[in-house]
Design a protein around this motif. Structure first.
Motif, PDB file in Angstrom:
ATOM      1  N   PHE A 177      14.167  -0.673 -27.871  1.00  0.00           N
ATOM      2  CA  PHE A 177      12.777  -0.474 -27.888  1.00  0.00           C
ATOM      3  C   PHE A 177      12.242   0.677 -26.949  1.00  0.00           C
ATOM      4  N   GLY A 178      12.779   1.774 -27.355  1.00  0.00           N
ATOM      5  CA  GLY A 178      12.687   3.051 -26.649  1.00  0.00           C
ATOM      6  C   GLY A 178      11.194   3.393 -26.593  1.00  0.00           C
ATOM      7  N   GLY A 179      10.732   3.942 -25.475  1.00  0.00           N
ATOM      8  CA  GLY A 179       9.264   4.516 -25.355  1.00  0.00           C
ATOM      9  C   GLY A 179       8.369   3.529 -25.168  1.00  0.00           C
ATOM     10  N   ASP A 180       8.559   2.505 -24.889  1.00  0.00           N
ATOM     11  CA  ASP A 180       7.537   1.221 -24.541  1.00  0.00           C
ATOM     12  C   ASP A 180       7.386   1.563 -22.978  1.00  0.00           C
ATOM     13  N   ILE A 181       6.372   1.024 -22.704  1.00  0.00           N
ATOM     14  CA  ILE A 181       5.565   0.794 -21.299  1.00  0.00           C
ATOM     15  C   ILE A 181       6.159  -0.468 -20.484  1.00  0.00           C
ATOM     16  N   LEU A 182       6.561  -0.261 -19.415  1.00  0.00           N
ATOM     17  CA  LEU A 182       7.296  -1.370 -18.621  1.00  0.00           C
ATOM     18  C   LEU A 182       6.229  -1.461 -17.352  1.00  0.00           C
ATOM     19  N   ALA A 183       5.739  -2.593 -17.166  1.00  0.00           N
ATOM     20  CA  ALA A 183       4.859  -2.932 -15.892  1.00  0.00           C
ATOM     21  C   ALA A 183       5.902  -3.787 -14.883  1.00  0.00           C
ATOM     22  N   LEU A 184       5.782  -3.035 -13.615  1.00  0.00           N
ATOM     23  CA  LEU A 184       6.465  -3.765 -12.612  1.00  0.00           C
ATOM     24  C   LEU A 184       5.556  -3.838 -11.528  1.00  0.00           C
ATOM     25  N   SER A 185       5.705  -5.002 -10.957  1.00  0.00           N
ATOM     26  CA  SER A 185       4.865  -5.443  -9.839  1.00  0.00           C
ATOM     27  C   SER A 185       5.220  -4.541  -8.560  1.00  0.00           C
ATOM     28  N   LEU A 186       4.017  -4.044  -7.866  1.00  0.00           N
ATOM     29  CA  LEU A 186       4.431  -3.499  -6.800  1.00  0.00           C
ATOM     30  C   LEU A 186       5.347  -4.160  -5.706  1.00  0.00           C
ATOM     31  N   PHE A 187       4.882  -5.418  -5.574  1.00  0.00           N
ATOM     32  CA  PHE A 187       5.321  -6.378  -4.621  1.00  0.00           C
ATOM     33  C   PHE A 187       7.080  -6.234  -4.748  1.00  0.00           C
TER      34      PHE A 187
ATOM     35  N   ARG B 107      13.642   6.618 -10.897  1.00  0.00           N
ATOM     36  CA  ARG B 107      14.585   5.524 -10.942  1.00  0.00           C
ATOM     37  C   ARG B 107      13.965   4.473 -10.118  1.00  0.00           C
ATOM     38  N   VAL B 108      13.732   3.287 -10.407  1.00  0.00           N
ATOM     39  CA  VAL B 108      12.969   2.209  -9.564  1.00  0.00           C
ATOM     40  C   VAL B 108      14.001   0.962  -9.314  1.00  0.00           C
ATOM     41  N   HIS B 109      14.129   0.764  -8.180  1.00  0.00           N
ATOM     42  CA  HIS B 109      15.062  -0.343  -7.523  1.00  0.00           C
ATOM     43  C   HIS B 109      14.001  -1.643  -7.141  1.00  0.00           C
ATOM     44  N   THR B 110      14.230  -2.722  -7.578  1.00  0.00           N
ATOM     45  CA  THR B 110      13.636  -3.642  -7.040  1.00  0.00           C
ATOM     46  C   THR B 110      14.276  -4.607  -6.388  1.00  0.00           C
TER      47      THR B 110
ATOM     48  N   ASP C 172      14.941   3.120 -15.146  1.00  0.00           N
ATOM     49  CA  ASP C 172      14.550   4.781 -15.261  1.00  0.00           C
ATOM     50  C   ASP C 172      13.407   4.656 -16.449  1.00  0.00           C
ATOM     51  N   GLY C 173      12.539   5.853 -15.766  1.00  0.00           N
ATOM     52  CA  GLY C 173      11.363   5.968 -16.760  1.00  0.00           C
ATOM     53  C   GLY C 173      10.595   7.023 -15.957  1.00  0.00           C
ATOM     54  N   VAL C 174       9.352   7.475 -16.637  1.00  0.00           N
ATOM     55  CA  VAL C 174       8.352   8.396 -16.042  1.00  0.00           C
ATOM     56  C   VAL C 174       7.167   7.374 -15.754  1.00  0.00           C
ATOM     57  N   ILE C 175       6.437   7.410 -14.578  1.00  0.00           N
ATOM     58  CA  ILE C 175       5.428   6.814 -14.157  1.00  0.00           C
ATOM     59  C   ILE C 175       4.204   7.297 -14.905  1.00  0.00           C
ATOM     60  N   VAL C 176       3.549   6.243 -15.666  1.00  0.00           N
ATOM     61  CA  VAL C 176       2.299   6.981 -16.390  1.00  0.00           C
ATOM     62  C   VAL C 176       1.135   6.320 -15.980  1.00  0.00           C
ATOM     63  N   ASN C 177       1.097   5.220 -15.054  1.00  0.00           N
ATOM     64  CA  ASN C 177       0.098   4.763 -14.305  1.00  0.00           C
ATOM     65  C   ASN C 177       0.446   3.937 -13.261  1.00  0.00           C
ATOM     66  N   VAL C 178      -0.558   3.673 -12.460  1.00  0.00           N
ATOM     67  CA  VAL C 178      -0.325   2.812 -11.319  1.00  0.00           C
ATOM     68  C   VAL C 178      -1.685   2.140 -10.930  1.00  0.00           C
ATOM     69  N   ASP C 179      -1.711   1.017 -10.462  1.00  0.00           N
ATOM     70  CA  ASP C 179      -2.960   0.364 -10.046  1.00  0.00           C
ATOM     71  C   ASP C 179      -2.690  -0.419  -8.740  1.00  0.00           C
ATOM     72  N   ARG C 180      -3.525  -1.310  -8.127  1.00  0.00           N
ATOM     73  CA  ARG C 180      -3.229  -1.943  -6.835  1.00  0.00           C
ATOM     74  C   ARG C 180      -1.904  -2.801  -6.972  1.00  0.00           C
ATOM     75  N   ASN C 181      -1.699  -3.202  -8.119  1.00  0.00           N
ATOM     76  CA  ASN C 181      -0.950  -4.375  -8.509  1.00  0.00           C
ATOM     77  C   ASN C 181       0.546  -3.952  -9.019  1.00  0.00           C
TER      78      ASN C 181
ATOM     79  N   GLU D 231       0.645  -1.242   0.205  1.00  0.00           N
ATOM     80  CA  GLU D 231      -0.002   0.044  -0.096  1.00  0.00           C
ATOM     81  C   GLU D 231       0.949   1.462   0.079  1.00  0.00           C
ATOM     82  N   GLU D 232       1.951   1.036   0.663  1.00  0.00           N
ATOM     83  CA  GLU D 232       2.890   2.283   0.595  1.00  0.00           C
ATOM     84  C   GLU D 232       3.393   2.673  -0.450  1.00  0.00           C
ATOM     85  N   MET D 233       3.995   1.516  -1.156  1.00  0.00           N
ATOM     86  CA  MET D 233       4.494   1.870  -2.588  1.00  0.00           C
ATOM     87  C   MET D 233       3.274   2.164  -3.629  1.00  0.00           C
ATOM     88  N   TYR D 234       2.218   1.838  -3.423  1.00  0.00           N
ATOM     89  CA  TYR D 234       1.206   2.238  -4.292  1.00  0.00           C
ATOM     90  C   TYR D 234       1.011   4.032  -4.177  1.00  0.00           C
TER      91      TYR D 234
END
Length: 80
Positions: free
Chosen positions: A62-72, A17-20, A27-36, A2-5
């Motif tokens: 493949f520049g400009g693509d959307i990358l989905a990363l799990s909030l978990f 910059r997102v570290h997993t 590195d990128g721009v956050i364009v959307n976020v959902d609960r997962n 919930e905190e990451m959301y």
């Protein structure tokens, strides 16, 4: 999770910059976020340390693509 959301929602349309937990960095721009997931728009000049090969929607060249990363899997998010 919930905190990451909440962090991702506050930083929509910001360059980050997102570290997993797996040690990957994106590195990128956050364009959307959902609960997962958080969705990053990457660009050709953005460093991406992960590679999932053809069919996964991103990778070198493949520049400009959307990358989905799990909030978990997220460990930290930093503004850049």
């Amino acid at each position: 999770m919930e905190e990451m959301y909440d962090v991702c929602r506050r930083h929509m349309n910001c360059r980050v910059r997102v570290h997993t937990r797996c040690g990957e960095c994106y590195d990128g721009v956050i364009v959307n976020v959902d609960r997962n997931n958080v969705y990053l728009r990457t660009s050709g000049g953005v460093r991406i340390s992960g590679w999932f090969g053809p069919g996964f929607g991103y990778g070198p060249g493949f520049g400009g693509d959307i990358l989905a990363l799990s909030l978990f899997t997220l460990l930290a998010i930093a503004l850049i």
